[in-house]
Enzyme design. Structure first.
Site, mmCIF file in Angstrom:
data_model
loop_
_atom_site.group_PDB
_atom_site.id
_atom_site.type_symbol
_atom_site.label_atom_id
_atom_site.label_comp_id
_atom_site.label_asym_id
_atom_site.label_seq_id
_atom_site.Cartn_x
_atom_site.Cartn_y
_atom_site.Cartn_z
ATOM 1 N N GLY A 38 0.874 -1.212 -0.001
ATOM 2 C CA GLY A 38 -0.048 0.043 0.039
ATOM 3 C C GLY A 38 0.674 1.325 0.058
ATOM 4 O O GLY A 38 0.295 2.203 -0.584
ATOM 5 N N THR A 40 3.126 4.610 1.043
ATOM 6 C CA THR A 40 2.848 5.967 1.620
ATOM 7 C C THR A 40 1.517 6.068 1.847
ATOM 8 O O THR A 40 0.698 6.325 2.883
ATOM 9 C CB THR A 40 3.530 7.010 0.966
ATOM 10 O OG1 THR A 40 5.048 6.625 0.924
ATOM 11 C CG2 THR A 40 3.445 8.367 1.826
ATOM 12 N N CYS A 41 0.710 6.048 0.518
ATOM 13 C CA CYS A 41 -0.663 6.287 0.515
ATOM 14 C C CYS A 41 -1.639 5.694 1.722
ATOM 15 O O CYS A 41 -2.201 6.037 2.257
ATOM 16 C CB CYS A 41 -0.998 6.101 -0.968
ATOM 17 S SG CYS A 41 -2.928 6.333 -0.834
ATOM 18 N N ARG A 264 8.589 16.776 -0.272
ATOM 19 C CA ARG A 264 9.166 15.062 -0.371
ATOM 20 C C ARG A 264 10.035 15.219 -1.623
ATOM 21 O O ARG A 264 9.673 15.714 -2.590
ATOM 22 C CB ARG A 264 7.739 14.231 -0.246
ATOM 23 C CG ARG A 264 6.924 14.311 0.794
ATOM 24 C CD ARG A 264 5.873 13.391 0.784
ATOM 25 N NE ARG A 264 6.057 11.832 0.666
ATOM 26 C CZ ARG A 264 6.471 11.259 1.896
ATOM 27 N NH1 ARG A 264 6.265 11.702 2.837
ATOM 28 N NH2 ARG A 264 6.660 9.956 1.559
ATOM 29 N N HIS A 437 -31.226 17.915 -9.348
ATOM 30 C CA HIS A 437 -31.522 18.695 -8.556
ATOM 31 C C HIS A 437 -32.420 18.018 -7.222
ATOM 32 O O HIS A 437 -33.209 17.364 -7.460
ATOM 33 C CB HIS A 437 -32.571 20.010 -9.190
ATOM 34 C CG HIS A 437 -32.992 21.109 -8.170
ATOM 35 N ND1 HIS A 437 -32.092 21.959 -7.735
ATOM 36 C CD2 HIS A 437 -34.284 21.143 -7.555
ATOM 37 C CE1 HIS A 437 -32.730 22.753 -6.576
ATOM 38 N NE2 HIS A 437 -34.107 22.421 -6.829
HETATM 39 C C1 FAD Z 1 0.402 12.889 4.855
HETATM 40 C C2 FAD Z 1 0.417 12.494 3.190
HETATM 41 C C3 FAD Z 1 -0.978 12.687 2.820
HETATM 42 C C4 FAD Z 1 -1.211 12.551 1.376
HETATM 43 N N1 FAD Z 1 -2.430 12.517 1.053
HETATM 44 C C5 FAD Z 1 -2.719 12.212 -0.250
HETATM 45 C C6 FAD Z 1 -4.113 12.426 -0.727
HETATM 46 O O1 FAD Z 1 -5.089 12.605 -0.080
HETATM 47 N N2 FAD Z 1 -4.135 12.258 -2.229
HETATM 48 C C7 FAD Z 1 -3.094 11.840 -2.927
HETATM 49 O O2 FAD Z 1 -3.325 11.656 -4.255
HETATM 50 N N3 FAD Z 1 -1.806 11.699 -2.583
HETATM 51 C C8 FAD Z 1 -1.721 12.080 -1.116
HETATM 52 N N4 FAD Z 1 -0.337 11.820 -0.829
HETATM 53 C C9 FAD Z 1 0.573 11.397 -1.727
HETATM 54 C C10 FAD Z 1 0.489 9.814 -1.999
HETATM 55 O O3 FAD Z 1 0.789 9.275 -0.794
HETATM 56 C C11 FAD Z 1 1.775 9.577 -3.004
HETATM 57 O O4 FAD Z 1 1.977 10.132 -3.922
HETATM 58 C C12 FAD Z 1 1.776 8.083 -3.200
HETATM 59 O O5 FAD Z 1 1.791 7.096 -2.105
HETATM 60 C C13 FAD Z 1 2.513 7.758 -4.283
HETATM 61 O O6 FAD Z 1 2.684 6.382 -4.637
HETATM 62 P P1 FAD Z 1 4.059 5.609 -5.108
HETATM 63 O O7 FAD Z 1 3.724 4.027 -5.419
HETATM 64 O O8 FAD Z 1 4.756 6.535 -6.109
HETATM 65 O O9 FAD Z 1 5.024 5.490 -3.694
HETATM 66 P P2 FAD Z 1 4.848 5.133 -2.067
HETATM 67 O O10 FAD Z 1 3.057 5.123 -1.933
HETATM 68 O O11 FAD Z 1 5.631 5.877 -1.366
HETATM 69 O O12 FAD Z 1 5.157 3.664 -2.247
HETATM 70 C C14 FAD Z 1 6.510 3.439 -2.492
HETATM 71 C C15 FAD Z 1 6.745 1.949 -1.888
HETATM 72 O O13 FAD Z 1 8.116 1.498 -2.155
HETATM 73 C C16 FAD Z 1 8.601 0.682 -1.135
HETATM 74 N N5 FAD Z 1 9.959 0.797 -1.225
HETATM 75 C C17 FAD Z 1 10.994 1.815 -1.443
HETATM 76 N N6 FAD Z 1 12.314 1.402 -1.760
HETATM 77 C C18 FAD Z 1 12.229 0.158 -1.977
HETATM 78 C C19 FAD Z 1 13.257 -1.090 -2.067
HETATM 79 N N7 FAD Z 1 14.396 -0.602 -2.387
HETATM 80 N N8 FAD Z 1 12.713 -2.146 -2.209
HETATM 81 C C20 FAD Z 1 11.340 -2.566 -1.685
HETATM 82 N N9 FAD Z 1 10.478 -1.700 -1.660
HETATM 83 C C21 FAD Z 1 10.717 -0.291 -1.625
HETATM 84 C C22 FAD Z 1 8.138 1.577 0.121
HETATM 85 O O14 FAD Z 1 8.222 0.880 1.038
HETATM 86 C C23 FAD Z 1 6.788 1.882 -0.360
HETATM 87 O O15 FAD Z 1 5.949 0.952 0.095
HETATM 88 C C24 FAD Z 1 -0.187 11.960 0.480
HETATM 89 C C25 FAD Z 1 1.192 11.978 1.113
HETATM 90 C C26 FAD Z 1 1.424 11.999 2.517
HETATM 91 C C27 FAD Z 1 2.680 12.021 2.931
#
Ligand code: FAD
Length: 468
Positions: A38, A40-41, A264, A437
């Site tokens: 899942g 960060t999200c 970030r 409406h």
């Molecule tokens: C507080 C907060 C609130 C947010 N609210 C929203 C919102 O309401 N709506 C919205 O659209 N966005 C929101 N975001 C942004 C959103 O969370 C991110 O844009 C989104 O999670 C990006 O997805 P991703 O898959 O690119 O990365 P991530 O969700 O960060 O996932 C990356 C994954 O890769 C894994 N990983 C990294 N390196 C390695 C490695 N070398 N080996 C194995 N695994 C690894 C990590 O553990 C992580 O699980 C929010 C962010 C924060 C911090």
């Protein structure tokens, strides 16, 4: 272990890519280092924060709306432990959902930290190497920490640290008035904290439409959130029972906790990418084209590690596109209709161009119309009349350029604008269509009518003032 598609990272970009690749018949492996899928999200971003937003909204309704509607419940009290249980429960349900989807689609989840060993192998710490035909990098991002003296204090936390609190801080200072900072300001103000925001730029949510940023600042002011705009934090010091943040020209604010929310950065280091020829920039992330292809043809990059947007839904779409291309299709990401939701109170949402961007690109050939919620029956009955919907179009062909909304449920309503922009609709399409409406969605149509100078539900004076 051998596979067709290896996905590094199990967040929104990675898990979507993995599921899509598996749907298309690929033997797919997703490598994730955290004990849950899942990213960060789901674990520490969108989902837990919006669970708290829901608690904050319930407090507001109990405080300001229930009695007006004839529902007597007495004055609300936050039970923070229960709010946290609720938040944890929502997160658990969502992360388990991704694990079940992996099972149902036959995606293999490899637990561990991955690093490219060569252009066809990812080494997994403490595990077996994964060899692949195509790889999709989806490693996400990490919170930035500016080099400010004292910011290494345990009382200075990032969004994950704030989400982990078991007590509501009496005084919360927030460094950064961007989306994350403002969402937490809005939540903790409802939870009863004294909230102060220090932002070095002249406006909150700097990338958003100016009117939306002004409206948010106005509403935050009314709610008692203190704003210090155009002020740099220079130092943080421990005071024994709290901390003191120094900012601007000798000003200070005392707090129990500081949220550091200054942006970030893409997580691209230590992955072995440069060694195999994948170009990247430590600030902007991995270079990827609209097919999400990197400089190494069979390696793709999606989401925060390679993105401008840093949004879950852009990561979702990029994940789909990368997987399809890895499986021999020809898909591209279209960035025209990217919704920009902000879960403050009032909520904010935009899609397409802001008014300033429209004027910069189209000069005088731009018309806008603003429809206030106070003229929408559903908003009035919900006791939610703060804000407006703004429609922005160019006047030569009437093409809709953008929609910006501030007010009730606009993060849901923005989808109407997304569909319109994706379909390259004109403002007439929006204004002349029918909206059920009484609904909040009528305000989208009404804003189009205002922009065309044909508003029915505004008096002539308001109509003229609302159209520019
Ligand atoms: C507080 C907060 C609130 C947010 N609210 C929203 C919102 O309401 N709506 C919205 O659209 N966005 C929101 N975001 C942004 C959103 O969370 C991110 O844009 C989104 O999670 C990006 O997805 P991703 O898959 O690119 O990365 P991530 O969700 O960060 O996932 C990356 C994954 O890769 C894994 N990983 C990294 N390196 C390695 C490695 N070398 N080996 C194995 N695994 C690894 C990590 O553990 C992580 O699980 C929010 C962010 C924060 C911090």
């Amino acid at each position: 272990m051998d596979c067709d598609v290896a996905v590094l990272g199990g967040g929104p970009g990675g898990y979507t890519a993995a599921i899509r690749a598996a749907q298309l018949g690929a033997k797919t492996v997703c490598i994730e280092k955290e004990p849950e899928l899942g990213g960060t999200c789901l674990r520490i971003g969108c989902i837990p924060t919006k669970a708290w937003v829901q608690t904050a909204f319930a407090i507001k309704e109990a405080e300001h709306t229930f009695a007006k509607l004839g529902v007597q419940v007495g004055s609300p009290e936050l039970d923070f432990a229960t709010a946290n249980e609720w938040k944890a429960g929502v997160v658990k349900q969502m992360v388990n959902g991704v694990a079940s989807l992996f099972k149902a689609n036959g995606v293999e989840w490899v637990k561990g930290t991955g690093r490219f060993k060569d252009a066809n192998t990812i080494a997994v710490e403490g595990g077996e190497d994964v060899t692949f035909k195509n790889a999709i990098v989806a490693t996400g991002s990490f919170p930035l920490r500016p080099p400010i003296e004292g910011l290494d204090s345990a009382r200075c936390v990032d969004s994950e640290g704030l989400l982990g609190q078991t007590e509501v801080p009496r005084r919360l200072v927030i460094l950064g008035g961007g989306i994350i900072g403002c969402e937490f300001a809005s939540i903790f103000n409802r939870f009863g904290s004294e909230v102060t925001i220090i932002e070095m730029l002249p406006k909150l949510i700097p990338a958003e439409d100016d009117d939306a940023a002004k409206e948010l600042a106005k509403q935050f002011g009314r709610r008692g959130i203190t704003l210090h705009l155009e002020k740099q934090c220079t130092k943080v010091e421990e005071t024994g029972d709290g901390l003191r943040a120094h900012f601007g020209d000798g000003e200070t604010v005392d707090a129990d906790l500081m949220l550091v929310a200054v942006g970030r950065g893409p997580l691209v280091e230590g992955l072995g990418l440069e060694e195999i020829g994948v170009e990247l920039d430590r600030r902007k992330g991995i270079a990827a084209d609209e097919h999400r292809r990197t400089t190494v043809q069979h390696i793709y990059a999606v989401g925060d590690c390679a993105g401008y947007w840093q949004l879950a839904h852009t990561a979702f779409r990029e994940g789909e596109v990368a997987a399809e291309n890895a499986m021999g299709h020809d898909a591209v990401v279209d960035n025209r209709g990217v919704p920009r939701p902000i879960y403050t109170d009032p909520e904010i949402a935009g899609v397409g161009l802001t008014e300033a961007e429209a004027r910069e690109q189209y000069g005088d050939d731009v018309a806008t119309g603003m429809f206030p919620w106070v003229a929408n029956a559903r908003a009035v009955m919900q006791n939610e009349t703060v804000g407006w919907v703004k429609s922005i179009h160019e006047t030569r062909y009437g093409e809709l350029l953008g929609i910006v909304m501030v007010g009730p449920h606009v993060t849901d309503l923005i989808e109407a604008g997304v569909v319109a922009l994706d379909a390259e609709a004109t403002v007439e399409t929006v204004a002349d269509g029918m909206a059920a409406h009484p609904t909040l969605s009528e305000a989208v149509k009404e804003a189009g009518l205002v922009a065309l100078g044909r508003a029915i539900h505004l008096p002539p004076k308001r109509r003229a003032a609302a159209t520019t």
